[in-house]
Write an enzyme that holds these catalytic residues in place. Structure first.
Site, PDB file in Angstrom:
ATOM      1  N   ASP A 270     -44.922  21.246 -46.471  1.00  0.00           N
ATOM      2  CA  ASP A 270     -45.554  20.045 -45.921  1.00  0.00           C
ATOM      3  C   ASP A 270     -47.049  20.287 -45.892  1.00  0.00           C
ATOM      4  O   ASP A 270     -47.525  21.415 -46.052  1.00  0.00           O
ATOM      5  CB  ASP A 270     -45.023  19.754 -44.509  1.00  0.00           C
ATOM      6  N   SER A 271     -47.787  19.217 -45.643  1.00  0.00           N
ATOM      7  CA  SER A 271     -49.239  19.316 -45.536  1.00  0.00           C
ATOM      8  C   SER A 271     -49.652  19.948 -44.218  1.00  0.00           C
ATOM      9  O   SER A 271     -50.813  19.879 -43.842  1.00  0.00           O
ATOM     10  CB  SER A 271     -49.863  17.921 -45.641  1.00  0.00           C
TER      11      SER A 271
ATOM     12  N   TYR B 106     -52.538  15.104 -46.364  1.00  0.00           N
ATOM     13  CA  TYR B 106     -52.423  14.707 -47.764  1.00  0.00           C
ATOM     14  C   TYR B 106     -52.647  13.207 -47.932  1.00  0.00           C
ATOM     15  O   TYR B 106     -53.000  12.750 -49.016  1.00  0.00           O
ATOM     16  CB  TYR B 106     -51.020  15.044 -48.300  1.00  0.00           C
ATOM     17  N   GLY B 107     -52.397  12.456 -46.878  1.00  0.00           N
ATOM     18  CA  GLY B 107     -52.437  10.993 -46.965  1.00  0.00           C
ATOM     19  C   GLY B 107     -53.785  10.410 -47.357  1.00  0.00           C
ATOM     20  O   GLY B 107     -53.859   9.260 -47.795  1.00  0.00           O
TER      21      GLY B 107
ATOM     22  N   CYS C 133     -42.578  16.181 -46.593  1.00  0.00           N
ATOM     23  CA  CYS C 133     -43.826  15.439 -46.438  1.00  0.00           C
ATOM     24  C   CYS C 133     -43.649  14.098 -47.126  1.00  0.00           C
ATOM     25  O   CYS C 133     -43.354  14.051 -48.329  1.00  0.00           O
ATOM     26  CB  CYS C 133     -44.963  16.235 -47.078  1.00  0.00           C
TER      27      CYS C 133
ATOM     28  N   THR D 130     -45.895  11.811 -47.880  1.00  0.00           N
ATOM     29  CA  THR D 130     -46.940  11.552 -48.874  1.00  0.00           C
ATOM     30  C   THR D 130     -46.679  12.315 -50.163  1.00  0.00           C
ATOM     31  O   THR D 130     -46.823  11.773 -51.263  1.00  0.00           O
ATOM     32  CB  THR D 130     -48.322  11.919 -48.301  1.00  0.00           C
TER      33      THR D 130
ATOM     34  N   CYS E 187     -44.028   9.576 -41.521  1.00  0.00           N
ATOM     35  CA  CYS E 187     -44.737  10.848 -41.734  1.00  0.00           C
ATOM     36  C   CYS E 187     -43.985  11.904 -40.942  1.00  0.00           C
ATOM     37  O   CYS E 187     -43.625  11.664 -39.778  1.00  0.00           O
ATOM     38  CB  CYS E 187     -46.183  10.741 -41.253  1.00  0.00           C
TER      39      CYS E 187
END
Length: 259
Positions: free
Chosen positions: A11-12, A43-44, A74, A76, A183
């Site tokens: 994930d970010s 990341y969005g 994630c 995004t 998210c």
């Protein structure tokens, strides 16, 4: 690839640990490796090309750890990069996308809200999914600043409370009866969100569905670990590990800085 190889997740940042927790609960015999790319969160706000490049980098790391399946924990990264990842690598990928379908199918007011990142709401995959439910009004809201606040351990800060009020009140006024969290960071805000939403509004996230799908694919590929043993989890982060440690409460994990 053997049944004993670990499940990889990335994930970010720390948000995907909400997905990890669901997988760990459903599949307690599976070793897991979690990668938190907090240095590059969120990341969005990045371009599709940047998101794909980061997702490839994360995937390469997990493949080097001999992961048998990769969960893109994630929204995004899923909506912008999973197609490219599946084309590039010969390994199963599990994605996570906003749970619009159950919200739209069960909505009595025909109005649902979705709180997500800019990258998710602008993605082709999101629009394809949303268009399937043209009889349902979808109130979209980008969660500006929410991910950085979570990453900095400011879940209960006055700024977080104000932002959530600003984002959710228009949805309440529009008579939504479901709020979709788009998210993987946002489940950590559920206690805060519940203080704002009327009790009649149900909150949906994707964690349980992702865990079930992960189990299904492991069974289908005949790589589900059915040995009864204490699973090991390693968490990697390229940022300050303190927030990750606080989220996890140090129950199951070995945390390693940098990757």
């Amino acid at each position: 690839m053997t049944k004993n190889n670990p499940i990889g997740l990335f994930d970010s940042g720390i948000g995907g640990t909400s997905i990890w927790a669901e997988i760990h609960e459903l599949l307690p015999n599976e070793d897991t490796i979690y990668l938190a790319d907090s240095k590059n969160a969120p990341y969005g706000q990045k371009s599709k090309e940047e998101i794909i490049a980061l997702s490839i980098k994360n995937t390469e790391f997990l493949l080097n750890q001999n992961c048998k399946i990769i969960v893109v924990a994630c929204n995004t990264a899923t909506t912008n990069a999973i197609k490219e990842l599946r084309a590039k690598y010969d390994i199963p990928f599990i994605g996570i996308e906003p749970a619009i379908k159950p919200a739209a199918l069960h909505s009595k007011t025909q109005t649902i809200g979705i709180l997500a990142t800019k990258g998710t709401l602008n993605s082709e995959l999101f629009h394809q999914t949303a268009q399937q439910f043209h009889n349902t009004k979808i109130i979209e809201q980008i969660g500006h600043r929410l991910v950085p606040l979570i990453e900095n351990g400011a879940i209960n800060s006055p700024e977080m409370k104000q932002l959530l009020n600003d984002y959710l009140q228009p949805m309440i006024d529009a008579n939504i009866d479901y709020l979709v969290l788009g998210c993987s960071h946002y489940p950590y805000l559920i206690p805060q969100i519940k203080k704002i939403l009327p009790k009649k509004i149900k909150i949906i996230d994707s964690g349980e569905a992702v865990a079930r799908q992960t189990k299904n694919i492991l069974q289908e590929k005949e790589i589900l670990n059915e040995e009864n043993h204490k699973a090991k989890t390693i968490f990697y982060t390229n940022s300050d590990p303190k927030v990750l440690e606080e989220i996890l409460k140090n129950k199951h994990s070995v945390i390693k800085k940098d990757f």
